[in-house]
Design a protein around this motif. Sequence first.
Motif, mmCIF file in Angstrom:
data_model
loop_
_atom_site.group_PDB
_atom_site.id
_atom_site.type_symbol
_atom_site.label_atom_id
_atom_site.label_comp_id
_atom_site.label_asym_id
_atom_site.label_seq_id
_atom_site.Cartn_x
_atom_site.Cartn_y
_atom_site.Cartn_z
ATOM 1 N N MET A 19 0.824 -1.214 0.000
ATOM 2 C CA MET A 19 0.000 0.000 0.000
ATOM 3 C C MET A 19 0.854 1.259 0.000
ATOM 4 S SD MET A 19 -3.298 -0.968 2.388
ATOM 5 C CE MET A 19 -2.562 -2.113 3.543
ATOM 6 N N LEU A 22 2.212 1.676 -3.491
ATOM 7 C CA LEU A 22 1.196 2.227 -4.397
ATOM 8 C C LEU A 22 1.009 3.722 -4.162
ATOM 9 C CD1 LEU A 22 -1.414 -0.680 -4.290
ATOM 10 C CD2 LEU A 22 -0.122 0.092 -6.289
ATOM 11 N N GLY A 23 1.028 4.137 -2.908
ATOM 12 C CA GLY A 23 0.924 5.564 -2.608
ATOM 13 C C GLY A 23 2.085 6.350 -3.179
ATOM 14 N N GLN A 26 1.700 6.645 -6.979
ATOM 15 C CA GLN A 26 0.762 7.696 -7.354
ATOM 16 C C GLN A 26 1.380 9.082 -7.168
ATOM 17 O OE1 GLN A 26 -2.225 7.619 -8.707
ATOM 18 N NE2 GLN A 26 -2.648 5.430 -8.628
ATOM 19 N N TYR A 175 -5.417 9.839 -4.423
ATOM 20 C CA TYR A 175 -5.189 8.392 -4.435
ATOM 21 C C TYR A 175 -4.006 8.019 -3.548
ATOM 22 C CZ TYR A 175 -8.249 8.138 -8.569
ATOM 23 O OH TYR A 175 -9.299 8.215 -9.430
ATOM 24 N N GLN A 178 -4.975 8.232 0.049
ATOM 25 C CA GLN A 178 -5.827 7.095 0.404
ATOM 26 C C GLN A 178 -4.996 5.847 0.687
ATOM 27 O OE1 GLN A 178 -8.681 6.620 -2.736
ATOM 28 N NE2 GLN A 178 -9.763 8.507 -2.232
ATOM 29 N N TRP A 179 -3.997 5.577 -0.158
ATOM 30 C CA TRP A 179 -3.159 4.390 0.067
ATOM 31 C C TRP A 179 -2.394 4.501 1.381
ATOM 32 C CZ3 TRP A 179 -4.293 0.063 -1.863
ATOM 33 C CH2 TRP A 179 -4.744 -0.077 -3.171
#
Length: 198
Positions: A19, A22-23, A26, A175, A178-179
């Motif tokens: 996670m 992924l953050g 982004q 996004y 959020q991650w």
Amino acid sequence: MKRVPLVPTLVVGLAVAAMIALGLWQLLDRLPQKEAFLAQLRANPSKPAIAFPTIPDEQLLFRQSSVMCLEPLNQRLAGAGAAGYRLIVDCRTGAEGPGAIVQLGTTRDPGYRTRWTGGVVSGTIGHAPDSRSLIGSLFDHTPTRLMLVAREPVAGLAANAAPDPESVPNNHLSYAVQWFIFAGIAVVIYLVALRRRG
């Protein structure tokens, strides 16, 4: 105090690491790419006019363009918010090829039909309406078709609102946040679970 379980801790650790990755992706990769793309789109309206593209290319959004509609093939209405409905026509532009989609103007009449027989349409390149669902678009990577939004409406229609580069969303920062939040929540939940276990 019980020993911390190895396998669940490893699984949670890998999930949290994914996670966070992924953050960061982004934030450090997708966000700069999208900002550069949006900067290009904002510059497009002031560039010279081009022929309407036969192959969808989002980098051409908001360019001035024109197309010769040899024959209107079909017409449909699509929602236009406060303006009512947009009249959208599929055009034949030659013996072969995908043709072109043009938006000729807006109307408040839900049953409106035009008798327009074709001709040269000049205006701004925008996205054609996409009937795919959000979930369907995740699996169908076919480029969204482009449409020419007419500068001057056909007789009987109101003028179109010009496509606006500011309408293109840039959600990559949210996004990323959020991650990172998901990763933090996962850590908190696991720590609570370990405390109750102990």
